[in-house]
Motif scaffolding. Sequence first.
Motif, mmCIF file in Angstrom:
data_model
loop_
_atom_site.group_PDB
_atom_site.id
_atom_site.type_symbol
_atom_site.label_atom_id
_atom_site.label_comp_id
_atom_site.label_asym_id
_atom_site.label_seq_id
_atom_site.Cartn_x
_atom_site.Cartn_y
_atom_site.Cartn_z
ATOM 1 N N SER A 78 1.483 -2.597 -10.754
ATOM 2 C CA SER A 78 2.481 -2.114 -9.797
ATOM 3 C C SER A 78 2.417 -0.609 -9.590
ATOM 4 O O SER A 78 2.642 -0.119 -8.471
ATOM 5 N N ASN A 79 2.107 0.145 -10.655
ATOM 6 C CA ASN A 79 2.031 1.604 -10.519
ATOM 7 C C ASN A 79 0.886 2.008 -9.584
ATOM 8 O O ASN A 79 1.039 2.905 -8.744
ATOM 9 N N ARG A 80 -0.258 1.351 -9.746
ATOM 10 C CA ARG A 80 -1.407 1.699 -8.908
ATOM 11 C C ARG A 80 -1.232 1.161 -7.498
ATOM 12 O O ARG A 80 -1.733 1.739 -6.533
ATOM 13 N N GLN A 81 -0.535 0.026 -7.359
ATOM 14 C CA GLN A 81 -0.191 -0.457 -6.020
ATOM 15 C C GLN A 81 0.642 0.590 -5.282
ATOM 16 O O GLN A 81 0.374 0.914 -4.121
ATOM 17 N N LYS A 82 1.651 1.135 -5.980
ATOM 18 C CA LYS A 82 2.528 2.134 -5.363
ATOM 19 C C LYS A 82 1.743 3.392 -4.991
ATOM 20 O O LYS A 82 1.927 3.951 -3.905
ATOM 21 N N LEU A 83 0.865 3.820 -5.886
ATOM 22 C CA LEU A 83 0.063 5.009 -5.617
ATOM 23 C C LEU A 83 -0.796 4.809 -4.372
ATOM 24 O O LEU A 83 -0.879 5.686 -3.510
ATOM 25 N N LEU A 84 -1.419 3.632 -4.280
ATOM 26 C CA LEU A 84 -2.274 3.341 -3.133
ATOM 27 C C LEU A 84 -1.468 3.312 -1.844
ATOM 28 O O LEU A 84 -1.822 3.944 -0.846
ATOM 29 N N LEU A 85 -0.348 2.600 -1.851
ATOM 30 C CA LEU A 85 0.449 2.459 -0.632
ATOM 31 C C LEU A 85 1.127 3.773 -0.242
ATOM 32 O O LEU A 85 1.278 4.071 0.948
ATOM 33 N N ASP A 86 1.511 4.590 -1.223
ATOM 34 C CA ASP A 86 2.090 5.899 -0.919
ATOM 35 C C ASP A 86 1.055 6.819 -0.270
ATOM 36 O O ASP A 86 1.401 7.715 0.495
ATOM 37 N N SER A 87 -0.224 6.580 -0.596
ATOM 38 C CA SER A 87 -1.294 7.438 -0.082
ATOM 39 C C SER A 87 -1.662 7.119 1.361
ATOM 40 O O SER A 87 -2.361 7.899 1.999
ATOM 41 N N ILE A 88 -1.179 5.989 1.862
ATOM 42 C CA ILE A 88 -1.622 5.545 3.190
ATOM 43 C C ILE A 88 -0.466 5.402 4.173
ATOM 44 O O ILE A 88 -0.583 4.720 5.183
ATOM 45 N N GLU A 89 0.642 6.082 3.888
ATOM 46 C CA GLU A 89 1.820 5.882 4.725
ATOM 47 C C GLU A 89 1.630 6.374 6.151
ATOM 48 O O GLU A 89 2.338 5.955 7.058
ATOM 49 N N ASP A 90 0.700 7.295 6.374
ATOM 50 C CA ASP A 90 0.465 7.797 7.730
ATOM 51 C C ASP A 90 -0.861 7.313 8.297
ATOM 52 O O ASP A 90 -1.429 7.931 9.207
ATOM 53 N N ILE A 91 -1.375 6.193 7.772
ATOM 54 C CA ILE A 91 -2.656 5.639 8.208
ATOM 55 C C ILE A 91 -2.441 4.197 8.660
ATOM 56 O O ILE A 91 -1.738 3.430 7.993
ATOM 57 N N GLN A 92 -3.052 3.807 9.772
ATOM 58 C CA GLN A 92 -2.980 2.390 10.134
ATOM 59 C C GLN A 92 -3.729 1.585 9.081
ATOM 60 O O GLN A 92 -4.908 1.844 8.799
ATOM 61 N N THR A 93 -3.028 0.611 8.503
ATOM 62 C CA THR A 93 -3.590 -0.178 7.418
ATOM 63 C C THR A 93 -3.376 -1.658 7.696
ATOM 64 O O THR A 93 -2.289 -2.071 8.097
ATOM 65 N N ILE A 94 -4.425 -2.433 7.494
ATOM 66 C CA ILE A 94 -4.348 -3.891 7.651
ATOM 67 C C ILE A 94 -4.653 -4.488 6.286
ATOM 68 O O ILE A 94 -5.743 -4.278 5.731
ATOM 69 N N ILE A 95 -3.687 -5.215 5.734
ATOM 70 C CA ILE A 95 -3.763 -5.701 4.355
ATOM 71 C C ILE A 95 -3.751 -7.219 4.342
ATOM 72 O O ILE A 95 -2.912 -7.841 5.001
ATOM 73 N N THR A 96 -4.665 -7.836 3.604
ATOM 74 C CA THR A 96 -4.610 -9.281 3.392
ATOM 75 C C THR A 96 -4.081 -9.560 1.990
ATOM 76 O O THR A 96 -4.349 -8.812 1.048
ATOM 77 N N CYS A 97 -3.330 -10.647 1.872
ATOM 78 C CA CYS A 97 -2.793 -11.064 0.570
ATOM 79 C C CYS A 97 -2.408 -12.535 0.662
ATOM 80 O O CYS A 97 -2.302 -13.100 1.752
ATOM 81 N N THR A 98 -2.193 -13.153 -0.488
ATOM 82 C CA THR A 98 -1.809 -14.568 -0.510
ATOM 83 C C THR A 98 -0.300 -14.759 -0.549
ATOM 84 O O THR A 98 0.195 -15.858 -0.330
ATOM 85 N N GLY A 99 0.439 -13.701 -0.861
ATOM 86 C CA GLY A 99 1.898 -13.783 -0.900
ATOM 87 C C GLY A 99 2.531 -12.440 -0.649
ATOM 88 O O GLY A 99 1.856 -11.407 -0.650
ATOM 89 N N LEU A 100 3.852 -12.458 -0.445
ATOM 90 C CA LEU A 100 4.567 -11.226 -0.096
ATOM 91 C C LEU A 100 5.433 -10.690 -1.226
ATOM 92 O O LEU A 100 6.155 -9.707 -1.043
ATOM 93 N N ASP A 101 5.347 -11.297 -2.391
ATOM 94 C CA ASP A 101 6.234 -10.903 -3.496
ATOM 95 C C ASP A 101 6.091 -9.434 -3.863
ATOM 96 O O ASP A 101 7.084 -8.750 -4.131
ATOM 97 N N ASP A 102 4.852 -8.941 -3.916
ATOM 98 C CA ASP A 102 4.645 -7.540 -4.316
ATOM 99 C C ASP A 102 5.350 -6.577 -3.369
ATOM 100 O O ASP A 102 5.911 -5.568 -3.800
ATOM 101 N N PHE A 103 5.362 -6.899 -2.081
ATOM 102 C CA PHE A 103 5.977 -6.010 -1.097
ATOM 103 C C PHE A 103 7.502 -6.110 -1.160
ATOM 104 O O PHE A 103 8.196 -5.107 -1.070
ATOM 105 N N VAL A 104 8.006 -7.341 -1.330
ATOM 106 C CA VAL A 104 9.456 -7.549 -1.395
ATOM 107 C C VAL A 104 10.026 -6.958 -2.678
ATOM 108 O O VAL A 104 11.004 -6.199 -2.657
ATOM 109 N N ASN A 105 9.404 -7.268 -3.812
ATOM 110 C CA ASN A 105 9.923 -6.820 -5.107
ATOM 111 C C ASN A 105 9.879 -5.304 -5.252
ATOM 112 O O ASN A 105 10.762 -4.696 -5.866
#
Length: 363
Positions: A314-341
């Motif tokens: 979760s820490n590295r997920q946050k670091l990655l997503l915080d680094s791309i807040e001003d970039i168009q990003t297309i993400i694939t995943c099998t579920g949405l729990d990480d984003f909701v939680n």
Amino acid sequence: MIIRSIELNNFRNYELLNIEFDNNINILYGDNAQGKTNLLEACYYTAISRSYKGSKDKDIVKFDKDFANIKSIIEKNDREYEINIQIKKSKKKIITIDKVNIRKSSELLGLLNVILFSPEDLNIIKNGPSERRRFIDSELCQIDSIYLSDISNYNKLLNNRNKLLKDISIDKSLKDTLDVWDMQLIKYGKKIIKRRREFIDELKLYVKDKHLAITGGKEELIINYEPNIDDIFFEDELIKKRDNDLRYCQTSVGPHRDDISFKIDGIDMRKFGSQGQQRCCALSLKLSEIDIVSNIIKEKPVLLLDDVLSELDSNRQKLLLDSIEDIQTIITCTGLDDFVNNRFDVNKIFKVVNGNISEIKDM
């Protein structure tokens, strides 16, 4: 720089698709083997005119169909462009930019810059040198048309020289023609070595800062270019190794054997790093890739994340997503729990089921 929309016809498992992306975070979720990665592949193909999977064009066309089509609307420097690519099983692909045919696929490069991050990239440190060379080449080819030409010429010459070495083992008289190939190989090889060194020297500054941030200042990552041979010695060494090359029918020296080193406190992460350290190194490398490309092209590239978040804590997920807040990003995943939680901001969510995509308005 953004992809406004993409329309697919007979591409992989998509018979017909038209999707509009948000300028920021877009999520494609669904079970495995439904087509999420295929859509990222189409985005990548729009930029590079080839598959990042190494697939042949004919394999991209939907089963039992003769052609596939990718039509993308992109925005760059406040101007819209229409890129249309028709891929035929038995003929050369046709590429148009704003309805005007281009002669070479290389003319497309640089119009759209994308950075792909997949689970396989997390193994770039521990895998063989070819993976790290591919990393260098994939970025330089997008941002430097001269390098693209040089590496293409070098690879063709290398293949021809290796074929000639095998032919000489059958017909010794062909040995006299080797000098012609060697001079051309040296010409392009020297240019490749110089450009790779410049790229890594710039990249290492970004990598150092990113890794310090990821590890909370506990680890300092140093990367270095490890050329198989320095450009000033390439000619002498190629001549010196000629008898050896003739014996084994392979070119034993040149940039096709280059590598990159990754060291923390002098310890080689390729050989002695833990899996966690190796993944941190790979993440630092990909985050740095965003910055260096942005610095060179003076715009943010489009980021494609193929099911990579599930491989990170979760820490590295946050670091990655915080680094791309001003970039168009297309993400694939099998579920949405990480984003909701973790309450990550998401602008558009699409559900992918067997080649069909529907936008989810409410969560």
